[in-house]
Design a protein around this motif. Structure first.
Motif, short mmCIF file in Angstrom:
data_model
loop_
_atom_site.label_atom_id
_atom_site.label_comp_id
_atom_site.label_asym_id
_atom_site.label_seq_id
_atom_site.Cartn_x
_atom_site.Cartn_y
_atom_site.Cartn_z
N LEU A 9 5.39 -3.77 7.48
CA LEU A 9 5.03 -2.38 7.28
C LEU A 9 6.09 -1.23 7.76
O LEU A 9 5.98 -0.33 7.42
CB LEU A 9 3.58 -2.38 8.22
N PHE A 10 6.36 -1.60 9.19
CA PHE A 10 7.21 -0.78 9.86
C PHE A 10 8.53 -0.47 8.97
O PHE A 10 9.06 0.84 8.66
CB PHE A 10 7.69 -1.24 10.99
N ASP A 11 9.14 -1.48 8.32
CA ASP A 11 10.16 -1.36 7.21
C ASP A 11 9.88 -0.42 6.07
O ASP A 11 10.48 0.50 5.65
CB ASP A 11 11.01 -2.36 6.77
N LEU A 12 8.61 -0.46 5.61
CA LEU A 12 8.09 0.25 4.53
C LEU A 12 7.84 1.72 4.95
O LEU A 12 8.41 2.74 4.13
CB LEU A 12 6.91 -0.12 4.01
N VAL A 13 7.24 2.16 6.13
CA VAL A 13 7.20 3.25 6.60
C VAL A 13 8.67 4.03 6.89
O VAL A 13 8.53 5.01 6.35
CB VAL A 13 6.04 3.48 7.86
N ARG A 14 9.28 3.16 7.31
CA ARG A 14 10.42 4.02 7.71
C ARG A 14 11.61 4.17 6.27
O ARG A 14 12.02 5.22 6.20
CB ARG A 14 11.55 3.04 8.55
N ALA A 15 11.28 3.49 5.40
CA ALA A 15 11.98 3.80 4.21
C ALA A 15 11.35 4.76 3.34
O ALA A 15 12.14 6.09 2.84
CB ALA A 15 11.78 2.45 3.08
N ILE A 16 9.94 5.22 3.54
CA ILE A 16 9.34 6.21 2.78
C ILE A 16 9.45 7.63 3.54
O ILE A 16 9.83 8.49 3.08
CB ILE A 16 7.72 6.02 2.89
N VAL A 17 9.41 7.42 4.88
CA VAL A 17 9.74 8.63 5.77
C VAL A 17 11.22 9.07 5.53
O VAL A 17 11.50 10.09 5.66
CB VAL A 17 9.53 8.38 7.04
N GLY A 18 12.06 8.13 5.48
CA GLY A 18 13.55 8.44 5.28
C GLY A 18 13.56 9.20 4.26
O GLY A 18 14.55 10.18 4.04
#
Length: 66
Positions: A9-18
Motif C-alpha cells: 500500500l505504501f509503494d502504491l501511494v508513493r507511486a500515485i503521489v509521485g
C-alpha cells in the motif's frame, strides 16, 4: 502478512503521489513558459526553480522517509 500489505500500500501511494506531483510540475512549468517572453527572464526563472528544487526535493524526500 499485515506488514507485507502495508508495504504494498505504501509503494502504491508513493507511486500515485509521485506521478501526480510530476504531472503538476509539468503543468505549472508549461503555464509559466507561456507567460515569460524574454530569454533572460526565462533563464533567471529556470535558475530559481532549479535552485528551489535542489534544496526542496531532498528535504521533502527526507521528511517522507523515502
Amino acid at each position: 502478512m499485515a506488514a507485507f500489505v502495508a508495504e504494498l500500500l505504501f509503494d502504491l501511494v508513493r507511486a500515485i503521489v509521485g506521478r501526480w506531483l510530476r504531472e503538476a510540475a509539468f503543468a505549472i512549468c508549461g503555464w509559466l513558459d507561456t507567460k515569460i517572453h524574454s530569454r533572460v527572464a526565462r533563464i533567471f526563472v529556470g535558475l530559481l526553480l532549479g535552485a528551489a528544487a535542489f534544496f526542496l526535493i531532498p528535504a521533502i524526500i527526507g521528511a517522507l522517509g523515502l
